[in-house]
Design a protein around this motif. Sequence first.
Motif, PDB file in Angstrom:
ATOM      1  N   UNK A   1       0.852  -1.191   0.000  1.00  0.00           N
ATOM      2  CA  UNK A   1       0.000   0.000   0.000  1.00  0.00           C
ATOM      3  C   UNK A   1       0.891   1.246   0.000  1.00  0.00           C
ATOM      4  N   UNK A   2       0.364   2.398  -0.403  1.00  0.00           N
ATOM      5  CA  UNK A   2       1.165   3.636  -0.395  1.00  0.00           C
ATOM      6  C   UNK A   2       1.793   3.934   0.967  1.00  0.00           C
ATOM      7  N   UNK A   3       1.040   3.706   2.040  1.00  0.00           N
ATOM      8  CA  UNK A   3       1.594   3.976   3.380  1.00  0.00           C
ATOM      9  C   UNK A   3       2.717   3.000   3.724  1.00  0.00           C
ATOM     10  N   UNK A   4       2.585   1.750   3.279  1.00  0.00           N
ATOM     11  CA  UNK A   4       3.634   0.755   3.536  1.00  0.00           C
ATOM     12  C   UNK A   4       4.898   1.093   2.754  1.00  0.00           C
ATOM     13  N   UNK A   5       4.743   1.559   1.515  1.00  0.00           N
ATOM     14  CA  UNK A   5       5.915   1.966   0.726  1.00  0.00           C
ATOM     15  C   UNK A   5       6.659   3.104   1.407  1.00  0.00           C
TER      16      UNK A   5
ATOM     17  N   UNK B   1       5.945   7.691  -1.122  1.00  0.00           N
ATOM     18  CA  UNK B   1       5.797   9.124  -0.858  1.00  0.00           C
ATOM     19  C   UNK B   1       7.141   9.819  -0.671  1.00  0.00           C
ATOM     20  N   UNK B   2       8.105   9.129  -0.050  1.00  0.00           N
ATOM     21  CA  UNK B   2       9.424   9.735   0.184  1.00  0.00           C
ATOM     22  C   UNK B   2      10.169   9.900  -1.146  1.00  0.00           C
ATOM     23  N   UNK B   3      10.161   8.850  -1.973  1.00  0.00           N
ATOM     24  CA  UNK B   3      10.792   8.936  -3.301  1.00  0.00           C
ATOM     25  C   UNK B   3      10.173  10.044  -4.125  1.00  0.00           C
ATOM     26  N   UNK B   4       8.852  10.140  -4.057  1.00  0.00           N
ATOM     27  CA  UNK B   4       8.144  11.172  -4.807  1.00  0.00           C
ATOM     28  C   UNK B   4       8.550  12.567  -4.345  1.00  0.00           C
ATOM     29  N   UNK B   5       8.675  12.739  -3.035  1.00  0.00           N
ATOM     30  CA  UNK B   5       9.083  14.037  -2.485  1.00  0.00           C
ATOM     31  C   UNK B   5      10.518  14.384  -2.900  1.00  0.00           C
ATOM     32  N   UNK B   6      11.371  13.363  -2.975  1.00  0.00           N
ATOM     33  CA  UNK B   6      12.768  13.589  -3.359  1.00  0.00           C
ATOM     34  C   UNK B   6      12.941  13.836  -4.853  1.00  0.00           C
ATOM     35  N   UNK B   7      11.909  13.555  -5.632  1.00  0.00           N
ATOM     36  CA  UNK B   7      12.011  13.685  -7.086  1.00  0.00           C
ATOM     37  C   UNK B   7      11.611  15.064  -7.596  1.00  0.00           C
ATOM     38  N   UNK B   8      11.550  16.041  -6.704  1.00  0.00           N
ATOM     39  CA  UNK B   8      11.262  17.412  -7.126  1.00  0.00           C
ATOM     40  C   UNK B   8      12.432  17.936  -7.955  1.00  0.00           C
ATOM     41  N   UNK B   9      12.136  18.660  -9.042  1.00  0.00           N
ATOM     42  CA  UNK B   9      13.213  19.150  -9.927  1.00  0.00           C
ATOM     43  C   UNK B   9      14.297  19.950  -9.214  1.00  0.00           C
ATOM     44  N   UNK B  10      13.893  20.782  -8.235  1.00  0.00           N
ATOM     45  CA  UNK B  10      14.889  21.616  -7.561  1.00  0.00           C
ATOM     46  C   UNK B  10      15.834  20.777  -6.690  1.00  0.00           C
ATOM     47  N   UNK B  11      15.290  19.676  -6.112  1.00  0.00           N
ATOM     48  CA  UNK B  11      16.146  18.789  -5.315  1.00  0.00           C
ATOM     49  C   UNK B  11      17.088  17.991  -6.218  1.00  0.00           C
ATOM     50  N   UNK B  12      16.574  17.580  -7.365  1.00  0.00           N
ATOM     51  CA  UNK B  12      17.420  16.854  -8.330  1.00  0.00           C
ATOM     52  C   UNK B  12      18.558  17.757  -8.804  1.00  0.00           C
ATOM     53  N   UNK B  13      18.224  19.034  -9.056  1.00  0.00           N
ATOM     54  CA  UNK B  13      19.262  19.987  -9.491  1.00  0.00           C
ATOM     55  C   UNK B  13      20.327  20.164  -8.401  1.00  0.00           C
ATOM     56  N   UNK B  14      19.885  20.284  -7.155  1.00  0.00           N
ATOM     57  CA  UNK B  14      20.854  20.419  -6.057  1.00  0.00           C
ATOM     58  C   UNK B  14      21.732  19.171  -5.955  1.00  0.00           C
ATOM     59  N   UNK B  15      21.143  18.013  -6.272  1.00  0.00           N
ATOM     60  CA  UNK B  15      21.938  16.791  -6.321  1.00  0.00           C
ATOM     61  C   UNK B  15      22.988  16.843  -7.416  1.00  0.00           C
ATOM     62  N   UNK B  16      22.654  17.483  -8.528  1.00  0.00           N
ATOM     63  CA  UNK B  16      23.598  17.589  -9.645  1.00  0.00           C
ATOM     64  C   UNK B  16      24.788  18.473  -9.306  1.00  0.00           C
TER      65      UNK B  16
ATOM     66  N   UNK C   1      14.907   0.248  -5.924  1.00  0.00           N
ATOM     67  CA  UNK C   1      13.789  -0.668  -6.119  1.00  0.00           C
ATOM     68  C   UNK C   1      12.492   0.104  -6.344  1.00  0.00           C
ATOM     69  N   UNK C   2      12.296   1.161  -5.583  1.00  0.00           N
ATOM     70  CA  UNK C   2      11.118   2.010  -5.749  1.00  0.00           C
ATOM     71  C   UNK C   2      11.058   2.577  -7.162  1.00  0.00           C
ATOM     72  N   UNK C   3      12.204   3.001  -7.659  1.00  0.00           N
ATOM     73  CA  UNK C   3      12.281   3.536  -9.026  1.00  0.00           C
ATOM     74  C   UNK C   3      12.017   2.444 -10.066  1.00  0.00           C
ATOM     75  N   UNK C   4      12.601   1.288  -9.864  1.00  0.00           N
ATOM     76  CA  UNK C   4      12.478   0.181 -10.819  1.00  0.00           C
ATOM     77  C   UNK C   4      11.033  -0.308 -10.948  1.00  0.00           C
ATOM     78  N   UNK C   5      10.305  -0.269  -9.839  1.00  0.00           N
ATOM     79  CA  UNK C   5       8.934  -0.769  -9.839  1.00  0.00           C
ATOM     80  C   UNK C   5       7.974   0.144 -10.593  1.00  0.00           C
ATOM     81  N   UNK C   6       8.335   1.423 -10.716  1.00  0.00           N
ATOM     82  CA  UNK C   6       7.434   2.384 -11.357  1.00  0.00           C
ATOM     83  C   UNK C   6       6.373   2.914 -10.415  1.00  0.00           C
ATOM     84  N   UNK C   7       6.345   2.417  -9.182  1.00  0.00           N
ATOM     85  CA  UNK C   7       5.386   2.873  -8.158  1.00  0.00           C
ATOM     86  C   UNK C   7       6.157   3.458  -6.984  1.00  0.00           C
ATOM     87  N   UNK C   8       6.546   4.699  -7.112  1.00  0.00           N
ATOM     88  CA  UNK C   8       7.349   5.327  -6.066  1.00  0.00           C
ATOM     89  C   UNK C   8       6.539   5.554  -4.802  1.00  0.00           C
TER      90      UNK C   8
END
Length: 365
Positions: free
Chosen positions: A221-225, A278-293, A269-276
Amino acid sequence: MISSLQALRFIFALFIFAHHFPLRDGEPAALLEGTGPMGVSFFLVLSGFVMSLGYADKVRLPNFSWGDFMKKRLIRLWPLHILCLLIWIVAASRQSTFSIQPLPLLGNFFLLQSWIPMVEAKGNAVAWCLSDLIFFYALFPWLVRLRAKQLVLGVLAYFGLVLAVGSALPLETSRGFLLRDWFFYFFPLSRLVEFCLGIVVYHMYCRAEAWHHVSWWKRLSPSSRAAVELMPMLCFGGVLLLVNSYGIVGSNVYAYYLPSCLMIYIFALSHKSGNQGAVSDALSRPWLIYLGEISFSFYMIHYLVILIINRVFSWVYPDEGWALRLVVTLGITIVGSILVNKYFERPVAELLSRGRAKGKSPISS
């Protein structure tokens, strides 16, 4: 690069920053004690994983060139290292109590400082990690060709050897140098374990579907992920508390093996499954990805910025608390990272890559 892991690069760079930021200039108490070693361990395991993700198949091609592979790695790391080293030399020369040693400085210039058990070899202190990474990259084409079982058994045996040798070393030399700490924390042959663990995580990632981990993830479930994604973060926090409480030499390295591997595998694994989650989704914000770059630029300049801003505050606002100094230092480090990445790191890499491409043989890769 997996977007959530890219964002985590910046978050762990912030942990390293917090470890190096002193609450009072000239005193050891830091904003977050012990988070620096935690961040470095995560980065080294992540490097093994990301390198495998991008090059595991390429190194097996008949036209693979080890020389071109290493040139590409040096183009990525060395120019910014030299820029930061020059800034450090200028800053260090302004201190009358500090003498620059020519021979260790030469070793630092060629990224050999982690092999040298001398305080004088540090230079821009955080650049020691590049010395380790270059060594790991040099071995990578052979390490990634090993079968998963061979690699796992090899890592276990090698870790046992590292523990045995490190434990047999004296705590410090007659000159007061912390030899055992240097062996566990800085020495490339010791830190190789983490890079290899990153390759092990890559093998696990490749087998995630065969092991039914992907289908298991999709059934959650989303909460379990979200709970599973939070688990390695809680693990990092628990290990940090234990390491800070007991302080056994070397524990600030090997204690983070499991949390680092766990975090990378779960978010991959979260990325590979295609069903991220909530934490993965929050981390996938463009501005956070840019800061990672730009996290490499952030990592390389943050310690220099801390030193320089601390010195300025000691002149201008000697009685000011740490809060304002933190805001100013972090702000300048982030803005400086953006500028360095945009106007130095990337242009220089592109310029050197073009020069490399002109002299490249038609069969090199």
